[in-house]
Design a protein around this motif. Structure first.
Motif, PDB file in Angstrom:
ATOM      1  N   SER A 165       0.824  -1.206   0.000  1.00  0.00           N
ATOM      2  CA  SER A 165       0.000   0.000   0.000  1.00  0.00           C
ATOM      3  C   SER A 165       0.864   1.265   0.000  1.00  0.00           C
ATOM      4  O   SER A 165       0.598   2.208  -0.754  1.00  0.00           O
ATOM      5  CB  SER A 165      -0.908  -0.007   1.221  1.00  0.00           C
ATOM      6  N   ILE A 166       1.892   1.292   0.822  1.00  0.00           N
ATOM      7  CA  ILE A 166       2.759   2.471   0.890  1.00  0.00           C
ATOM      8  C   ILE A 166       3.514   2.658  -0.425  1.00  0.00           C
ATOM      9  O   ILE A 166       3.651   3.777  -0.925  1.00  0.00           O
ATOM     10  CB  ILE A 166       3.715   2.373   2.094  1.00  0.00           C
ATOM     11  N   VAL A 167       3.985   1.553  -1.014  1.00  0.00           N
ATOM     12  CA  VAL A 167       4.668   1.649  -2.304  1.00  0.00           C
ATOM     13  C   VAL A 167       3.710   2.184  -3.366  1.00  0.00           C
ATOM     14  O   VAL A 167       4.075   3.034  -4.180  1.00  0.00           O
ATOM     15  CB  VAL A 167       5.245   0.274  -2.712  1.00  0.00           C
ATOM     16  N   SER A 168       2.472   1.712  -3.369  1.00  0.00           N
ATOM     17  CA  SER A 168       1.481   2.190  -4.339  1.00  0.00           C
ATOM     18  C   SER A 168       1.219   3.680  -4.170  1.00  0.00           C
ATOM     19  O   SER A 168       1.093   4.409  -5.163  1.00  0.00           O
ATOM     20  CB  SER A 168       0.173   1.420  -4.190  1.00  0.00           C
ATOM     21  N   LEU A 169       1.131   4.138  -2.934  1.00  0.00           N
ATOM     22  CA  LEU A 169       0.931   5.571  -2.691  1.00  0.00           C
ATOM     23  C   LEU A 169       2.098   6.396  -3.221  1.00  0.00           C
ATOM     24  O   LEU A 169       1.900   7.420  -3.882  1.00  0.00           O
ATOM     25  CB  LEU A 169       0.760   5.832  -1.193  1.00  0.00           C
ATOM     26  N   ASN A 170       3.304   5.945  -2.950  1.00  0.00           N
ATOM     27  CA  ASN A 170       4.480   6.695  -3.394  1.00  0.00           C
ATOM     28  C   ASN A 170       4.647   6.658  -4.908  1.00  0.00           C
ATOM     29  O   ASN A 170       4.987   7.671  -5.524  1.00  0.00           O
ATOM     30  CB  ASN A 170       5.733   6.183  -2.697  1.00  0.00           C
ATOM     31  N   VAL A 171       4.413   5.506  -5.519  1.00  0.00           N
ATOM     32  CA  VAL A 171       4.517   5.405  -6.973  1.00  0.00           C
ATOM     33  C   VAL A 171       3.439   6.253  -7.637  1.00  0.00           C
ATOM     34  O   VAL A 171       3.684   6.930  -8.635  1.00  0.00           O
ATOM     35  CB  VAL A 171       4.433   3.928  -7.424  1.00  0.00           C
ATOM     36  N   GLY A 172       2.234   6.225  -7.087  1.00  0.00           N
ATOM     37  CA  GLY A 172       1.150   7.038  -7.640  1.00  0.00           C
ATOM     38  C   GLY A 172       1.431   8.522  -7.550  1.00  0.00           C
ATOM     39  O   GLY A 172       1.179   9.275  -8.501  1.00  0.00           O
ATOM     40  N   THR A 173       1.998   8.952  -6.445  1.00  0.00           N
ATOM     41  CA  THR A 173       2.331  10.367  -6.278  1.00  0.00           C
ATOM     42  C   THR A 173       3.407  10.796  -7.264  1.00  0.00           C
ATOM     43  O   THR A 173       3.261  11.809  -7.961  1.00  0.00           O
ATOM     44  CB  THR A 173       2.805  10.630  -4.839  1.00  0.00           C
ATOM     45  N   CYS A 174       4.469  10.022  -7.355  1.00  0.00           N
ATOM     46  CA  CYS A 174       5.555  10.360  -8.289  1.00  0.00           C
ATOM     47  C   CYS A 174       5.099  10.207  -9.737  1.00  0.00           C
ATOM     48  O   CYS A 174       5.437  11.026 -10.594  1.00  0.00           O
ATOM     49  CB  CYS A 174       6.767   9.487  -8.020  1.00  0.00           C
ATOM     50  N   GLY A 175       4.334   9.171 -10.021  1.00  0.00           N
ATOM     51  CA  GLY A 175       3.835   8.960 -11.374  1.00  0.00           C
ATOM     52  C   GLY A 175       2.909  10.074 -11.822  1.00  0.00           C
ATOM     53  O   GLY A 175       2.949  10.496 -12.982  1.00  0.00           O
ATOM     54  N   GLY A 176       2.086  10.564 -10.914  1.00  0.00           N
ATOM     55  CA  GLY A 176       1.201  11.683 -11.244  1.00  0.00           C
ATOM     56  C   GLY A 176       1.979  12.947 -11.552  1.00  0.00           C
ATOM     57  O   GLY A 176       1.619  13.704 -12.460  1.00  0.00           O
ATOM     58  N   THR A 177       3.056  13.171 -10.824  1.00  0.00           N
ATOM     59  CA  THR A 177       3.898  14.335 -11.085  1.00  0.00           C
ATOM     60  C   THR A 177       4.561  14.225 -12.451  1.00  0.00           C
ATOM     61  O   THR A 177       4.582  15.197 -13.222  1.00  0.00           O
ATOM     62  CB  THR A 177       4.970  14.465  -9.986  1.00  0.00           C
ATOM     63  N   VAL A 178       5.077  13.059 -12.761  1.00  0.00           N
ATOM     64  CA  VAL A 178       5.708  12.853 -14.068  1.00  0.00           C
ATOM     65  C   VAL A 178       4.679  13.028 -15.186  1.00  0.00           C
ATOM     66  O   VAL A 178       4.948  13.686 -16.197  1.00  0.00           O
ATOM     67  CB  VAL A 178       6.383  11.461 -14.142  1.00  0.00           C
ATOM     68  N   LEU A 179       3.505  12.445 -15.011  1.00  0.00           N
ATOM     69  CA  LEU A 179       2.445  12.593 -16.010  1.00  0.00           C
ATOM     70  C   LEU A 179       2.082  14.059 -16.224  1.00  0.00           C
ATOM     71  O   LEU A 179       1.923  14.506 -17.364  1.00  0.00           O
ATOM     72  CB  LEU A 179       1.193  11.811 -15.591  1.00  0.00           C
ATOM     73  N   ALA A 180       1.993  14.815 -15.155  1.00  0.00           N
ATOM     74  CA  ALA A 180       1.656  16.236 -15.269  1.00  0.00           C
ATOM     75  C   ALA A 180       2.750  17.013 -16.006  1.00  0.00           C
ATOM     76  O   ALA A 180       2.450  17.867 -16.848  1.00  0.00           O
ATOM     77  CB  ALA A 180       1.434  16.833 -13.881  1.00  0.00           C
ATOM     78  N   PHE A 181       4.014  16.707 -15.705  1.00  0.00           N
ATOM     79  CA  PHE A 181       5.107  17.402 -16.378  1.00  0.00           C
ATOM     80  C   PHE A 181       5.191  17.055 -17.866  1.00  0.00           C
ATOM     81  O   PHE A 181       5.613  17.872 -18.670  1.00  0.00           O
ATOM     82  CB  PHE A 181       6.452  17.092 -15.705  1.00  0.00           C
ATOM     83  N   VAL A 182       4.791  15.853 -18.219  1.00  0.00           N
ATOM     84  CA  VAL A 182       4.821  15.444 -19.623  1.00  0.00           C
ATOM     85  C   VAL A 182       3.599  15.974 -20.372  1.00  0.00           C
ATOM     86  O   VAL A 182       3.706  16.460 -21.499  1.00  0.00           O
ATOM     87  CB  VAL A 182       4.914  13.906 -19.737  1.00  0.00           C
ATOM     88  N   ALA A 183       2.432  15.886 -19.747  1.00  0.00           N
ATOM     89  CA  ALA A 183       1.182  16.239 -20.429  1.00  0.00           C
ATOM     90  C   ALA A 183       0.943  17.749 -20.505  1.00  0.00           C
ATOM     91  O   ALA A 183       0.338  18.221 -21.470  1.00  0.00           O
ATOM     92  CB  ALA A 183       0.005  15.571 -19.729  1.00  0.00           C
ATOM     93  N   SER A 184       1.385  18.494 -19.529  1.00  0.00           N
ATOM     94  CA  SER A 184       1.076  19.929 -19.486  1.00  0.00           C
ATOM     95  C   SER A 184       1.601  20.712 -20.689  1.00  0.00           C
ATOM     96  O   SER A 184       0.844  21.481 -21.291  1.00  0.00           O
ATOM     97  CB  SER A 184       1.593  20.543 -18.191  1.00  0.00           C
ATOM     98  N   PRO A 185       2.862  20.557 -21.075  1.00  0.00           N
ATOM     99  CA  PRO A 185       3.317  21.316 -22.259  1.00  0.00           C
ATOM    100  C   PRO A 185       2.549  20.937 -23.528  1.00  0.00           C
ATOM    101  O   PRO A 185       2.250  21.800 -24.358  1.00  0.00           O
ATOM    102  CB  PRO A 185       4.790  20.933 -22.391  1.00  0.00           C
ATOM    103  N   TRP A 186       2.243  19.670 -23.679  1.00  0.00           N
ATOM    104  CA  TRP A 186       1.472  19.219 -24.839  1.00  0.00           C
ATOM    105  C   TRP A 186       0.089  19.861 -24.851  1.00  0.00           C
ATOM    106  O   TRP A 186      -0.376  20.334 -25.885  1.00  0.00           O
ATOM    107  CB  TRP A 186       1.374  17.695 -24.818  1.00  0.00           C
ATOM    108  N   LEU A 187      -0.571  19.883 -23.683  1.00  0.00           N
ATOM    109  CA  LEU A 187      -1.899  20.510 -23.582  1.00  0.00           C
ATOM    110  C   LEU A 187      -1.832  22.001 -23.891  1.00  0.00           C
ATOM    111  O   LEU A 187      -2.696  22.537 -24.589  1.00  0.00           O
ATOM    112  CB  LEU A 187      -2.485  20.291 -22.185  1.00  0.00           C
ATOM    113  N   VAL A 188      -0.828  22.671 -23.369  1.00  0.00           N
ATOM    114  CA  VAL A 188      -0.688  24.108 -23.616  1.00  0.00           C
ATOM    115  C   VAL A 188      -0.466  24.378 -25.098  1.00  0.00           C
ATOM    116  O   VAL A 188      -1.064  25.291 -25.675  1.00  0.00           O
ATOM    117  CB  VAL A 188       0.474  24.699 -22.774  1.00  0.00           C
ATOM    118  N   GLU A 189       0.379  23.576 -25.738  1.00  0.00           N
ATOM    119  CA  GLU A 189       0.692  23.801 -27.149  1.00  0.00           C
ATOM    120  C   GLU A 189      -0.517  23.583 -28.049  1.00  0.00           C
ATOM    121  O   GLU A 189      -0.750  24.344 -28.986  1.00  0.00           O
ATOM    122  CB  GLU A 189       1.824  22.878 -27.582  1.00  0.00           C
ATOM    123  N   TYR A 190      -1.301  22.552 -27.783  1.00  0.00           N
ATOM    124  CA  TYR A 190      -2.392  22.198 -28.689  1.00  0.00           C
ATOM    125  C   TYR A 190      -3.760  22.729 -28.274  1.00  0.00           C
ATOM    126  O   TYR A 190      -4.651  22.832 -29.113  1.00  0.00           O
ATOM    127  CB  TYR A 190      -2.464  20.681 -28.855  1.00  0.00           C
TER     128      TYR A 190
END
Length: 79
Positions: free
Chosen positions: A30-55
């Motif tokens: 459970s703790i690993v899932s929480l930490n992976v989800g938090t870090c994964g969400g941050t990575v997803l946001a950093f990758v998706a945000s510039p694409w969303l802004v551009e298009y």
């Protein structure tokens, strides 16, 4: 307040909540899932945000992540 204090607070809250709500045999998963989800969400946001802004414009970042959060909360609420 330094940002590191927020990380410590988050870690303590996650472990406290996990110890109260999750069986001992699944607490580490459970703790690993929480930490992976938090870090994964941050990575997803950093990758998706510039694409969303551009298009779709800068406003789309707030709409997409806002609606995503609402859908996520509703999904957990009705589970």
């Amino acid at each position: 307040v330094p940002k590191s204090y927020y990380s410590i607070y988050y870690l303590l809250k996650c472990t406290t909540t996990t110890s109260r709500w999750v069986p001992k045999s699944e607490s580490s998963r459970s703790i690993v899932s929480l930490n992976v989800g938090t870090c994964g969400g941050t990575v997803l946001a950093f990758v998706a945000s510039p694409w969303l802004v551009e298009y779709s414009g800068w406003e789309s970042v707030f709409y997409v992540f806002g609606w995503g959060g609402i859908v996520w909360c509703l999904a957990w609420h009705f589970m």
